[in-house]
Design an enzyme around this catalytic site. Structure first.
Site, PDB file in Angstrom:
ATOM      1  N   ASP A  42      -1.198 -19.546   2.339  1.00 38.15           N
ATOM      2  CA  ASP A  42       0.127 -20.112   2.067  1.00 38.15           C
ATOM      3  C   ASP A  42       0.274 -20.493   0.597  1.00 38.15           C
ATOM      4  OD1 ASP A  42       0.715 -20.032   4.875  1.00 38.15           O
ATOM      5  OD2 ASP A  42      -0.360 -21.919   5.106  1.00 38.15           O
ATOM      6  N   GLY A 120      -0.428 -26.266  16.524  1.00 36.35           N
ATOM      7  CA  GLY A 120       0.245 -26.235  17.808  1.00 36.35           C
ATOM      8  C   GLY A 120       1.060 -27.471  18.129  1.00 36.35           C
ATOM      9  N   ASN A 155       9.993 -28.295  13.889  1.00 34.05           N
ATOM     10  CA  ASN A 155       8.683 -28.692  13.382  1.00 34.05           C
ATOM     11  C   ASN A 155       8.773 -28.858  11.871  1.00 34.05           C
ATOM     12  OD1 ASN A 155       5.984 -29.327  13.327  1.00 34.05           O
ATOM     13  ND2 ASN A 155       5.260 -27.224  13.573  1.00 34.05           N
ATOM     14  N   ALA A 156       8.451 -30.043  11.384  1.00 33.26           N
ATOM     15  CA  ALA A 156       8.611 -30.372   9.965  1.00 33.26           C
ATOM     16  C   ALA A 156       7.391 -29.934   9.161  1.00 33.26           C
ATOM     17  CB  ALA A 156       8.856 -31.864   9.791  1.00 33.26           C
ATOM     18  N   ILE A 157       7.248 -28.606   8.985  1.00 34.20           N
ATOM     19  CA  ILE A 157       6.203 -28.060   8.122  1.00 34.20           C
ATOM     20  C   ILE A 157       6.799 -26.921   7.303  1.00 34.20           C
ATOM     21  CG2 ILE A 157       4.386 -28.691   9.767  1.00 34.20           C
ATOM     22  CD1 ILE A 157       4.044 -25.702  10.357  1.00 34.20           C
ATOM     23  N   ASP A 158       5.997 -26.340   6.415  1.00 34.41           N
ATOM     24  CA  ASP A 158       6.369 -25.165   5.624  1.00 34.41           C
ATOM     25  C   ASP A 158       7.611 -25.397   4.755  1.00 34.41           C
ATOM     26  OD1 ASP A 158       4.260 -24.071   6.930  1.00 34.41           O
ATOM     27  OD2 ASP A 158       5.395 -22.558   8.023  1.00 34.41           O
ATOM     28  N   TYR A 176       8.208 -22.206  14.314  1.00 29.79           N
ATOM     29  CA  TYR A 176       8.305 -22.108  15.772  1.00 29.79           C
ATOM     30  C   TYR A 176       9.448 -22.988  16.292  1.00 29.79           C
ATOM     31  CZ  TYR A 176       4.058 -19.319  16.029  1.00 29.79           C
ATOM     32  OH  TYR A 176       3.136 -18.318  15.898  1.00 29.79           O
ATOM     33  N   GLU A 210       8.185 -18.712  10.726  1.00 30.38           N
ATOM     34  CA  GLU A 210       7.877 -19.878   9.900  1.00 30.38           C
ATOM     35  C   GLU A 210       7.909 -19.489   8.422  1.00 30.38           C
ATOM     36  OE1 GLU A 210       4.184 -21.166  11.548  1.00 30.38           O
ATOM     37  OE2 GLU A 210       3.120 -19.340  11.036  1.00 30.38           O
TER      38      GLU A 210
END
Length: 319
Positions: A42, A120, A155-158, A176, A210
């Site tokens: 990433d 996950g 989902n609070a990422i990326d 996701y 994502e």
């Protein structure tokens, strides 16, 4: 051993792969000769005072530097130890393992967004640090930006900070669940204000999308994303797709007109025998694309790949 500059012989017709249409043009694709032992996952890329920097997923948030973009030297990580507030949002996080950073310069400062989570789970948060100089470090903790928890439909990422045609900052994020999100940022705090927009998702039975990355070029916004599955070494099936819109909030559609909110996305990289599962992409100044891929000849280790990003006559990116 170093990777070679290769010529991408590219079809002028669409090729159907996994339900997505791959469009490519006849051209030479300049792939940078990055040392093959350059680990990264990433990656995000930026240049300061003639030095390239890439931040990437890892303990303390990993950082490497290079004078030529090919030979990379590991630097001290951003975080020596976890910040106290992380545990409030990602209690199952693996100690100091930080995911999917995003670096940019805006209003005279560097803003580094990052994710804390566990695999996950959507008990997650996006954090932010700032600095006047990457080389000097001295990062200031700006706290939590967005967070999610069990019961939320995102989902609070990326994270990916981008700037629209008017110079206003926005944050794209998501993984996701119900897909990719976008929100306007306050130009002083660099934190969200206003409505959250949904910009891409996949089918209910396959929500594997994502790593949003938005860039503006010649009157259009381009949304790059990673689909399918990362983090399985040489068995990873990650792919990079892209869609286009007249508005930063969408709708983004692929080359055949299918909206990315309906599972669309023009495939631009699905890997090869050497490099499996390309993804985690970052576009720099519309000229360069960095991403990771898993080296099938090195036990599936995630490596840094960088290429010159090119644009065809119809305004679609390829490399």
């Amino acid at each position: 051993m170093k990777s070679k500059r290769v010529k991408g012989t590219v079809l002028s017709l669409g090729v159907l792969i996994g339900g997505l249409v791959v469009y490519q043009m006849d051209a030479d694709a300049a792939h940078w000769n990055v040392e093959e032992d350059t680990i990264a996952h990433d990656p995000t890329l930026i240049r300061e005072n003639g030095t390239w920097y890439t931040f990437y997923t890892g303990e303390g948030l990993q950082l490497t530097a290079s004078g030529n973009g090919m030979n990379w030297n590991l630097q001290d990580p951003v975080f020596d130890e976890p910040l106290d507030w992380w545990d409030n949002y990602a209690p199952e996080q693996n100690y100091n393992d930080i995911w999917a950073p995003d670096i940019s310069r805006y209003n005279g400062k560097y803003w580094l967004y990052y994710s804390v989570s566990s695999f996950g789970s959507n008990d997650s948060a996006i954090g932010l640090v700032s600095s006047d100089s990457i080389q000097n470090g001295n990062w200031t903790d700006e706290g939590v930006v967005v967070h999610s928890s069990a019961g939320d439909n995102f989902n609070a990422i990326d994270p990916n900070m981008t700037v629209d045609e008017n110079g206003d900052p926005w944050l794209a994020y998501g993984s996701y669940w119900s897909g990719l999100k976008l929100t306007r940022l306050n130009e002083n705090t660099m934190k969200p204000e206003g409505e959250v927009h949904s910009i891409a998702q996949r089918e209910v039975n396959d929500r594997s999308i994502e790593n949003p990355m938005i860039t503006y070029r010649d009157g259009s916004y381009y949304l790059f994303a990673s689909i399918d599955y990362c983090c399985q070494g040489a068995d990873s099936t990650y792919k990079i797709v892209v869609g286009r819109s007249d508005s930063i909030t969408g709708p983004y559609v692929d080359r055949t007109g299918v909206p990315m909110m309906e599972g669309g996305g023009t495939l631009i990289d699905s890997g090869n025998e050497k490099w499996a599962g390309p993804g985690g992409q970052f576009v720099y100044q519309n000229r360069i694309i960095a991403r990771h891929a898993y080296d099938t000849e090195d036990d599936g280790a995630p490596k840094l790949l960088i290429s010159d990003l090119q644009w065809d006559a119809e305004g679609w990116p390829y490399y």
